[in-house]
Design a protein around this motif. Structure first.
Motif, PDB file in Angstrom:
ATOM      1  N   TRP A   1       0.820  -1.203   0.000  1.00 25.78           N
ATOM      2  CA  TRP A   1       0.000   0.000   0.000  1.00 25.78           C
ATOM      3  C   TRP A   1       0.860   1.262   0.000  1.00 25.78           C
ATOM      4  O   TRP A   1       1.874   1.328   0.695  1.00 25.78           O
ATOM      5  CB  TRP A   1      -0.911   0.025   1.224  1.00 25.78           C
TER       6      TRP A   1
ATOM      7  N   ALA B   1      -0.654   7.147   2.799  1.00 23.76           N
ATOM      8  CA  ALA B   1      -1.807   8.021   2.601  1.00 23.76           C
ATOM      9  C   ALA B   1      -1.322   9.424   2.295  1.00 23.76           C
ATOM     10  O   ALA B   1      -0.398   9.931   2.930  1.00 23.76           O
ATOM     11  CB  ALA B   1      -2.679   8.023   3.853  1.00 23.76           C
ATOM     12  N   PRO B   2      -1.918  10.091   1.309  1.00 23.79           N
ATOM     13  CA  PRO B   2      -1.496  11.458   0.989  1.00 23.79           C
ATOM     14  C   PRO B   2      -1.910  12.431   2.088  1.00 23.79           C
ATOM     15  O   PRO B   2      -2.710  12.104   2.975  1.00 23.79           O
ATOM     16  CB  PRO B   2      -2.225  11.755  -0.319  1.00 23.79           C
ATOM     17  N   ARG B   3      -1.370  13.618   2.018  1.00 18.88           N
ATOM     18  CA  ARG B   3      -1.672  14.640   3.023  1.00 18.88           C
ATOM     19  C   ARG B   3      -3.175  14.893   3.098  1.00 18.88           C
ATOM     20  O   ARG B   3      -3.739  15.083   4.184  1.00 18.88           O
ATOM     21  CB  ARG B   3      -0.929  15.929   2.653  1.00 18.88           C
TER      22      ARG B   3
ATOM     23  N   ASP C   1      -6.311  12.839   2.234  1.00 17.13           N
ATOM     24  CA  ASP C   1      -6.717  11.487   1.826  1.00 17.13           C
ATOM     25  C   ASP C   1      -8.228  11.437   1.631  1.00 17.13           C
ATOM     26  O   ASP C   1      -8.955  10.784   2.374  1.00 17.13           O
ATOM     27  CB  ASP C   1      -6.270  10.475   2.878  1.00 17.13           C
ATOM     28  N   ASP C   2      -8.689  12.169   0.605  1.00 17.10           N
ATOM     29  CA  ASP C   2     -10.106  12.115   0.264  1.00 17.10           C
ATOM     30  C   ASP C   2     -10.220  11.857  -1.243  1.00 17.10           C
ATOM     31  O   ASP C   2      -9.230  11.602  -1.922  1.00 17.10           O
ATOM     32  CB  ASP C   2     -10.840  13.390   0.687  1.00 17.10           C
ATOM     33  N   TRP C   3     -11.441  11.951  -1.756  1.00 14.79           N
ATOM     34  CA  TRP C   3     -11.668  11.578  -3.147  1.00 14.79           C
ATOM     35  C   TRP C   3     -11.116  12.592  -4.137  1.00 14.79           C
ATOM     36  O   TRP C   3     -11.086  12.339  -5.345  1.00 14.79           O
ATOM     37  CB  TRP C   3     -13.163  11.376  -3.385  1.00 14.79           C
TER      38      TRP C   3
ATOM     39  N   ARG D   1      -8.127  13.353  -4.744  1.00 14.14           N
ATOM     40  CA  ARG D   1      -6.889  12.884  -5.368  1.00 14.14           C
ATOM     41  C   ARG D   1      -7.006  11.452  -5.882  1.00 14.14           C
ATOM     42  O   ARG D   1      -6.003  10.829  -6.209  1.00 14.14           O
ATOM     43  CB  ARG D   1      -5.741  12.977  -4.367  1.00 14.14           C
TER      44      ARG D   1
ATOM     45  N   PRO E   1      -9.506   7.140  -1.822  1.00  9.69           N
ATOM     46  CA  PRO E   1      -8.797   7.272  -0.547  1.00  9.69           C
ATOM     47  C   PRO E   1      -8.200   5.948  -0.082  1.00  9.69           C
ATOM     48  O   PRO E   1      -8.802   4.879  -0.256  1.00  9.69           O
ATOM     49  CB  PRO E   1      -9.893   7.746   0.424  1.00  9.69           C
ATOM     50  N   THR E   2      -7.037   6.026   0.525  1.00  9.46           N
ATOM     51  CA  THR E   2      -6.315   4.827   0.963  1.00  9.46           C
ATOM     52  C   THR E   2      -7.138   3.999   1.934  1.00  9.46           C
ATOM     53  O   THR E   2      -7.234   2.767   1.799  1.00  9.46           O
ATOM     54  CB  THR E   2      -4.985   5.228   1.628  1.00  9.46           C
ATOM     55  N   GLY E   3      -7.719   4.662   2.933  1.00  8.65           N
ATOM     56  CA  GLY E   3      -8.477   3.923   3.933  1.00  8.65           C
ATOM     57  C   GLY E   3      -9.670   3.209   3.329  1.00  8.65           C
ATOM     58  O   GLY E   3      -9.949   2.049   3.669  1.00  8.65           O
TER      59      GLY E   3
END
Length: 415
Positions: free
Chosen positions: A42, A45-47, A49-51, A53, A56-58
């Protein structure tokens, strides 16, 4: 026959022109999928972490964990195998299709065509109501004999044949398929690329198409530039704004697949998490805006069945090449004549050009879609136009009741 050593099925009748088929993914492939998901490397997670970019990782980690340890492929495989499935070869291309005849003898044959990133799995929840309305609270006079092919390069219509992929050629294959099934007169529905195939059927099968019903029709061609919002009001303005946002930040998938499909193919063919993210992003962006997450818009297991089909058949790579071929054919066509939006809808729908008189056309516009009648149908030639507040690009999965009702209504007078 394999594609990436992944296509699996049970051919039960041998070498007939149309052969019965059953999905039977070996346990080794299921074990490999679970191992790959559990061992995913994996990214951090980016700074933010929403849609904004991408996926989202989570969210993706949770969905991948469910795919590995909660989702039951065998149960979904058994449900799919309850629908009669077949293989045939047309013009050197292996074609897989579902064929569910209606118990009603006077049913109208109907070919349903999916787009990207879909598959026949999309239509699983409308096949019953369409073929047997009597058993689903409907009028038996509205029954259809339903045929659902897999586009070349998708699912078990693999490998992609030597001729590649273009919408006109696929329409010709569908016309041959319906003839092989004994359906000389038939209706057609499609969304996304399936709208293009459906729109071209009257050209390859003149006089045989009772009517065409389209969904997931774009407001304009993806590369034609933004829509002028000034004359638009209300829901049309909202659709125009949505389309312009798509031009600004939603074309990455199309640009990559239509220019460098093989570069992308390595990731999609090797990483199930990568394949999952590539498809789930579009379910996030193209489904009903009222749904916070993709699996709020569609059933999570049905979504993963669609993704699993891409994974087991290597269709992430082959469908990217199909899109590459399709866009090349569309650009060549566009250089010869300007396609009209009312004849299929932009790059997905293509254009009809000159040809035989078109059969009656219906368009359903669901909540997340961008079709604007004043742009798509400026001359008012489309006989049936319906707009819904709910649903989106994957209407058969999101709002199967609305799509079923719209198909019944449109084709009722065309039988």
């Amino acid at each position: 026959m394999t594609s990436g050593d992944r296509i699996q099925g049970a051919d039960t009748t041998g070498g007939d022109e149309i052969r019965a088929f059953g999905i039977d993914v070996p346990q080794t492939q299921l074990d490999d999928l679970r191992a790959r998901l559990r061992n995913t490397r994996w990214p951090a997670a980016p700074r933010v972490d929403d849609w904004s970019r991408g996926v989202p990782t989570g969210y993706l980690r949770d969905l991948a964990a469910y795919w590995a340890d909660g989702y039951d492929w065998r149960a979904e495989e058994a449900r799919l195998n309850e629908i009669p499935q077949y293989l045939t070869e047309i013009d050197g291309q292996r074609i897989h299709f579902l064929h569910q005849p209606s118990p009603e003898p006077d049913a109208l044959p109907l070919v349903l065509t999916h787009g990207w990133p879909g598959s026949p799995v999309e239509f699983a929840r409308v096949i019953g109501p369409l073929t047997d309305p009597r058993a689903h609270g409907g009028d038996p006079a509205d029954a259809f004999h339903v045929v659902v092919p897999s586009l070349p390069g998708y699912g078990f219509s693999n490998p992609l044949g030597p001729a590649g992929f273009n919408l006109f050629a696929v329409a010709g294959m569908w016309a041959q398929l319906m003839s092989r099934l004994g359906y000389e007169r038939f209706a057609a529905h499609g969304g996304d690329a399936g709208a293009g195939v459906s729109g071209m059927l009257p050209f390859v099968a003149p006089g045989r198409v009772a009517g065409i019903h389209l969904a997931a029709v774009s407001a304009s061609e993806p590369f034609a530039g933004p829509i002028d919002l000034e004359p638009l009001t209300g829901a049309d303005r909202e659709r125009g704004e949505r389309f312009n946002r798509y031009l600004t930040d939603g074309l990455g998938y199309l640009t990559l697949q239509s220019t460098r499909p093989q570069t992308l193919a390595y990731s999609l063919n090797d990483s199930p998490a990568g394949q999952l993210a590539w498809i789930v992003e579009k379910f996030a962006e193209w489904t009903d805006p009222a749904a916070a997450l993709p699996d709020d818009a569609v059933d999570k297991d049905q979504l993963l069945t669609n993704v699993s089909l891409y994974w087991f058949t290597g269709s992430g790579a082959s469908s990217a090449h199909a899109l590459y071929d399709g866009m090349a054919a569309w650009r060549a066509f566009a250089e010869q004549q300007q396609p009209t939006a009312s004849q299929g809808g932009g790059a997905d729908g293509g254009g009809w050009g000159e040809g035989p008189p078109a059969p009656p056309t219906g368009v359903a516009v669901f909540g997340a879609e961008t079709a604007i009648r004043s742009l798509v149908d400026p001359d008012g030639k489309i006989e049936h136009w319906t707009e819904y507040e709910r649903g989106g690009h994957f209407a058969a999965m999101e709002v199967p009741d609305l799509l079923t009702d719209d198909l019944r209504t449109f084709f009722r007078s065309l039988r």
